[in-house]
Design a protein around this motif. Structure first.
Motif, short mmCIF file in Angstrom:
data_model
loop_
_atom_site.label_atom_id
_atom_site.label_comp_id
_atom_site.label_asym_id
_atom_site.label_seq_id
_atom_site.Cartn_x
_atom_site.Cartn_y
_atom_site.Cartn_z
N ALA A 151 0.77 -1.17 -0.02
CA ALA A 151 -0.13 -0.09 -0.20
C ALA A 151 0.94 1.25 0.06
O ALA A 151 0.52 2.12 -0.77
CB ALA A 151 -1.03 0.01 1.42
N LEU A 152 1.91 1.20 0.75
CA LEU A 152 3.05 2.52 0.78
C LEU A 152 3.53 2.63 -0.39
O LEU A 152 3.73 3.78 -0.78
CB LEU A 152 3.71 2.31 2.03
CG LEU A 152 4.82 3.30 2.14
CD1 LEU A 152 4.22 4.79 2.43
CD2 LEU A 152 5.93 2.98 3.10
N PHE A 153 4.00 1.57 -0.96
CA PHE A 153 4.70 1.62 -2.44
C PHE A 153 3.69 2.04 -3.52
O PHE A 153 4.08 2.70 -4.36
CB PHE A 153 5.26 0.33 -2.69
CG PHE A 153 6.28 0.36 -3.85
CD1 PHE A 153 7.51 0.92 -3.77
CD2 PHE A 153 6.11 -0.55 -4.96
CE1 PHE A 153 8.52 0.96 -4.82
CE2 PHE A 153 6.92 -0.25 -5.95
CZ PHE A 153 8.13 0.24 -5.98
N PHE A 154 2.60 1.71 -3.31
CA PHE A 154 1.53 2.01 -4.34
C PHE A 154 1.23 3.63 -4.38
O PHE A 154 1.33 4.14 -5.43
CB PHE A 154 0.23 1.27 -4.04
CG PHE A 154 -0.76 1.75 -5.02
CD1 PHE A 154 -0.95 0.93 -6.35
CD2 PHE A 154 -1.63 2.76 -4.78
CE1 PHE A 154 -2.04 1.28 -7.11
CE2 PHE A 154 -2.84 2.98 -5.67
CZ PHE A 154 -2.79 2.60 -6.76
N ASP A 155 1.12 4.19 -3.09
CA ASP A 155 0.94 5.67 -2.76
C ASP A 155 2.08 6.22 -3.26
O ASP A 155 1.93 7.38 -3.85
CB ASP A 155 0.72 5.79 -1.45
CG ASP A 155 -0.56 5.25 -0.86
OD1 ASP A 155 -1.27 5.05 -1.56
OD2 ASP A 155 -0.45 5.10 0.47
N GLN A 156 3.33 5.94 -3.27
CA GLN A 156 4.54 6.40 -3.73
C GLN A 156 4.79 6.50 -5.42
O GLN A 156 5.25 7.16 -5.97
CB GLN A 156 5.53 6.15 -3.00
CG GLN A 156 5.76 6.31 -1.65
CD GLN A 156 6.85 5.73 -0.72
OE1 GLN A 156 7.70 5.09 -1.36
NE2 GLN A 156 6.86 6.17 0.44
#
Length: 324
Positions: A151-156
């Protein structure tokens, strides 16, 4: 003759002194070049191994078809996703996580009942501390960390790598709305705090002036109106947009991330071969889950872009491996 012999001896000694450093420098250079070549070979082998591991993360045909159909709708028909999606990336990841944690909880409950129910919590018997603490580690911590990392990598990665050119206008419009929403919430918090301070001041005045009935009545009326306005300000405005991009975009954009991930992981020097195997093994399991529940998770709708979402100029940029 003696002077000539001494001069020749001095020249020969100077030549020996000069040749020694040159030979030593050559040896050092040879050693350095050999070390660099060995490092390049090892890094090249690691890259090849990572690529061979990453090649195992392949999307099934029906998910590739989702990417192709989505590309055609956006680039050929001039449509965009209707955001926020009905099933966001965050919701899909939470469902996947829950699917993984259910058997772990059942297994833990069986072990707990077999051991008499004393294996879950442990009392800290140190003096002055009667709190309970977890004896067992968090169930499914590996899966929780994986889902949070995706989820964090997707946001970035989404604003940089995962958007077509035709979608960037819509993204910028959503960013402006989110920023305006943050400013409004900050202003509302300031107003609420000032109203609460005024209410406390009025209550203090009312307590001091108990003898004056009229002032007390006025203070109570002002206090009630202030509290009512404060409650109205505290109530959240309707239709708030989520802050995170993984709570706005859907699983089609998650598939775009999976197309990009093998290249990113293969080019990461800090990841070992074992870590790469672990990552792609977990991602492959997630891809199989998305394929199994495709009808429930891939339910995005499309619409024409609004006037504020149009992006002038430029064709559609394709995401690598999307099939077009």
């Amino acid at each position: 003759s003696a002077s000539k012999s001494s001069n020749s001896a001095g020249k020969s000694s100077n030549k020996q002194r000069k040749t020694k450093p040159m030979s030593e420098n050559k040896q050092l250079l040879n050693e350095e070049t050999l070390q660099k070549q060995a490092q390049l070979r090892s890094t090249g082998l690691q890259m090849k191994r990572k690529r061979s591991i990453s090649d195992r993360l392949s999307l099934p045909f029906n998910l590739k078809k989702v990417l192709v159909d989505e590309w055609e709708v956006i680039s050929q028909c001039g449509m965009v996703h209707n955001l926020p999606c009905r099933v966001s990336v965050r919701e899909a990841l939470d469902q996947y996580l829950e699917n993984k944690l259910v058997p772990l909880r059942e297994k833990h409950e069986k072990e707990k009942s077999a051991n008499g129910g004393d294996d879950e919590m442990q009392v800290d018997e140190s003096p002055g501390n009667g709190k309970k603490r977890n004896k067992q580690p968090v169930l499914g911590k590996e899966w929780i960390d994986m889902v949070e990392g995706i989820a964090l990598f997707f946001d970035q990665a989404l604003p940089v790598h995962l958007l077509f050119d035709d979608e960037r206008g819509q993204y910028q419009s959503f960013r402006r709305q989110i920023l305006a929403q943050r400013r409004n919430s900050a202003a509302s918090a300031v107003v609420v705090s000032s109203v609460s301070q005024a209410t406390k001041a009025v209550e203090n005045i009312a307590q001091v002036a108990d003898s004056d009935v009229q002032s007390a009545t006025t203070a109570a009326a002002v206090s009630e109106s202030s509290v009512a306005s404060g409650n109205n300000l505290k109530s959240p405005p309707p239709n708030l947009l989520p802050e995170r991009l993984s709570e706005i975009y859907g699983c089609e954009h998650l598939l775009r991330l999976f197309v990009r991930l093998p290249t990113v992981v293969a080019a990461s020097p800090g990841l070992s071969e074992l870590e790469s195997r672990r990552i792609f093994s977990s991602l492959g399991d997630l891809v199989r889950y998305l394929q199994k529940h495709q009808s429930q998770l891939f339910c995005s709708s499309f619409r024409k872009p609004l006037p504020g979402e149009c992006r002038g100029g430029g064709g559609s940029k394709k995401v690598g491996g999307s099939g077009k």
